[in-house]
Design a protein around this motif. Structure first.
Motif: not given
Ligand SMILES: Cc1cc2nc3c(=O)[nH]c(=O)nc-3n(C[C@H](O)[C@H](O)[C@H](O)COP(=O)(O)OP(=O)(O)OC[C@H]3O[C@@H](n4cnc5c(N)ncnc54)[C@H](O)[C@@H]3O)c2cc1C
Length: 466
Positions: A208-211, A234, A237, A240-241, A244, A299
């Motif tokens: 998974r990646t955050r952004d 996603d 989202a 900041r996200r 992701r 996610y």
């Protein structure tokens, strides 16, 4: 007359649908095409109007039998399916000659137990060999293996005057036909090289990646370690996200990768759709709330798997949507648009801008995928270019959709990118000619093969391709 649409179910148009069973029948039908011309059709998995021809003739090629399969390039036979209906023949080196109407699903089913896999598969295996060549389709391995046309050794093409041409990559008509969206003639057969596999399973890493920045960085730095890669984004989202993703990357498993119970039937392959969409679905079934819930679940579901190595079957890894028969009906009666563009490496800012725009507009897309493309083929109208490609489904009923996508088109064009013809149902002719620099060269070759413009489709008219 039959009302035909693409997979997105927008813009139905009526055409006379004929189903030739042989090259001779197809040639005879060409002589009967009227002023509105003719185009070939496979399994209708292109999203827009590529396999439609309003008021004209459409040749359903799924019944094309190649009793006369021309297998001159092949060594001795390792297996075949002949004797009426779509056929294929395989030699011990993995070279396959298949009639254009054979589906990749059928090929996988027959070839996997012999230890061979198709060189490129799109996100559905319910496409024909003819459709795969005509759209020069790409898969999760484009960064390593390029697109379908790169693996084709020869084609048999029925042109407007009824002649059957044997084409190889040395012929310009070969590269006008690969990616040529059925506008050079009817592809009757293709010979292409398959990939040897030891098992029908995949070794898959999920991450998974955050952004978006982390997604792009991770893919740029580590995609080369895998033969197959894709990122699911996603899109709902924000902040900041934004961007992701879940990265799913893998390779064909070796027997040693499998637990003992799987090794017994290591080449087993027999996927069937597990669910079927209802014949009628309310237009609002896929709305912001349901898609947000789905995205969060997807996610979240990747969390325990992140950083772990999984063993997956071919079908869930390559074709998760094929598990739900008729899923395209879930977008309701107005259908949906698929928007897929590519931009070259270096145009990451455009990619960020597009994702921000879509995400900010609250676009309801439950399937947004990002991939890195490698080298393209010499095909003049082929879509892939070294760079990034983003694809998403959007309900046609989404408000303000047309204006927003036209705005995105301009950003894509300014970045040196383009839109995929097999997915498109709405770009303008001006966008087409601005973004496919070899269009005139393709037109010239096409004109020599079909001087009277017999082959034509709704897509060709809309984009003024001829
Ligand atoms: C769920 C899903 C996922 C997808 N994922 C991908 C992906 O990852 N990568 C990708 O590249 N594409 C993808 N696609 C698009 C699909 O691979 C292409 O549109 C493909 O061309 C469809 O093949 P088909 O047999 O259904 O052809 P059709 O949709 O019927 O026709 C497509 C084009 O091929 C031409 N054609 C078909 N048969 C012949 C023939 N015998 N001779 C000459 N021309 C012919 C038609 O005229 C038309 O222009 C996806 C589609 C779906 C529905």
């Amino acid at each position: 007359m039959t009302l035909l649409t693409g997979w997105g179910r927008t813009a139905p148009t009526p055409a006379t649908l004929a189903r030739p069973r042989s090259a001779a029948e197809a040639a005879a039908l060409l002589t009967r095409a009227g002023r509105r011309g003719v185009v070939a059709r496979g399994l209708g998995r292109s999203y827009g109007d590529a396999a439609q021809n309003a008021g004209g003739l459409v040749l359903d090629c799924t019944g094309l039998d190649s009793t006369g399969l021309d297998c001159t390039g092949l060594d001795s036979t390792q297996g075949d399916r002949t004797g009426g209906g779509p056929s294929w023949r395989l030699d011990p080196t993995g070279l396959v000659t298949a009639s254009a109407g054979v589906s990749l699903h059928d090929l996988m089913t027959d070839l996997m137990p012999k230890g061979w896999f198709v060189p490129v598969t799109p996100g559905t295996r319910y496409v024909t060999v003819g459709g795969a060549v005509a759209a020069d389709v790409h898969g999760k391995n484009h960064h390593v293996d390029s697109s379908f046309g790169a693996h084709v050794r020869s084609l048999r093409l029925l042109t407007a005057d009824g002649t059957i041409h044997e084409l190889t990559p040395d012929d310009e008509l070969f590269w006008a036909t690969v990616g040529g969206m059925g506008l050079t003639g009817v592809i009757l057969e293709a010979t292409f090289r398959c990939v040897p596999v030891e098992t029908s399973r995949m070794v898959v890493d999920v991450e998974r990646t955050r952004d978006l920045d982390q997604t792009l960085e991770t893919m740029a730095e580590t995609d080369h370690r895998y033969r197959y890669t894709v990122a699911w984004i996603d899109l709902l989202a924000g902040g900041r996200r934004m961007g992701r993703s879940v990265l799913t990357r893998g390779d064909h498993a070796a027997p040693a990768d499998l637990p003992a119970r799987m090794r017994r039937d290591r080449l087993a392959f027999g996927p069937r759709p597990r669910l079927a969409a209802p014949p009628w679905a309310p237009g609002g079934l896929l709305n912001r709330a349901t898609v947000r819930a789905f995205n969060a679940a997807w996610y979240g579901k990747a969390a325990p798997a992140a950083g772990k190595r999984l063993i997956q079957g071919i079908a869930p890894f390559f074709h998760p949507l094929d598990g739900v028969a008729g899923w395209n009906r879930m977008y309701g009666s107005r259908g949906f648009v698929q928007y897929q563009f590519a931009v070259p490496f270096g145009a990451e800012d455009t990619l960020r801008r597009v994702v921000a725009r879509l995400s900010g507009a609250g676009v309801v897309s439950f399937l947004t995928v990002l991939k890195r493309f490698g080298r393209g083929t010499p095909a003049m109208l082929s879509f892939p270019m070294p760079g990034w490609t983003l694809a998403l489904d959007i309900p046609a009923a989404q408000s303000g959709l047309a204006g927003m996508l036209t705005e995105l088109d301009e950003w894509v064009a300014a970045a040196g990118g383009r839109i995929y013809l097999a997915k498109d149902s709405r770009m303008s002719a001006a966008m087409m000619s601005a973004t496919y620099p070899r269009l005139d060269e393709w037109r010239e070759i096409r004109r020599r093969a079909d001087p009277d413009g017999l082959f034509v489709s709704d897509l060709a008219r809309r984009l003024r391709l001829l």
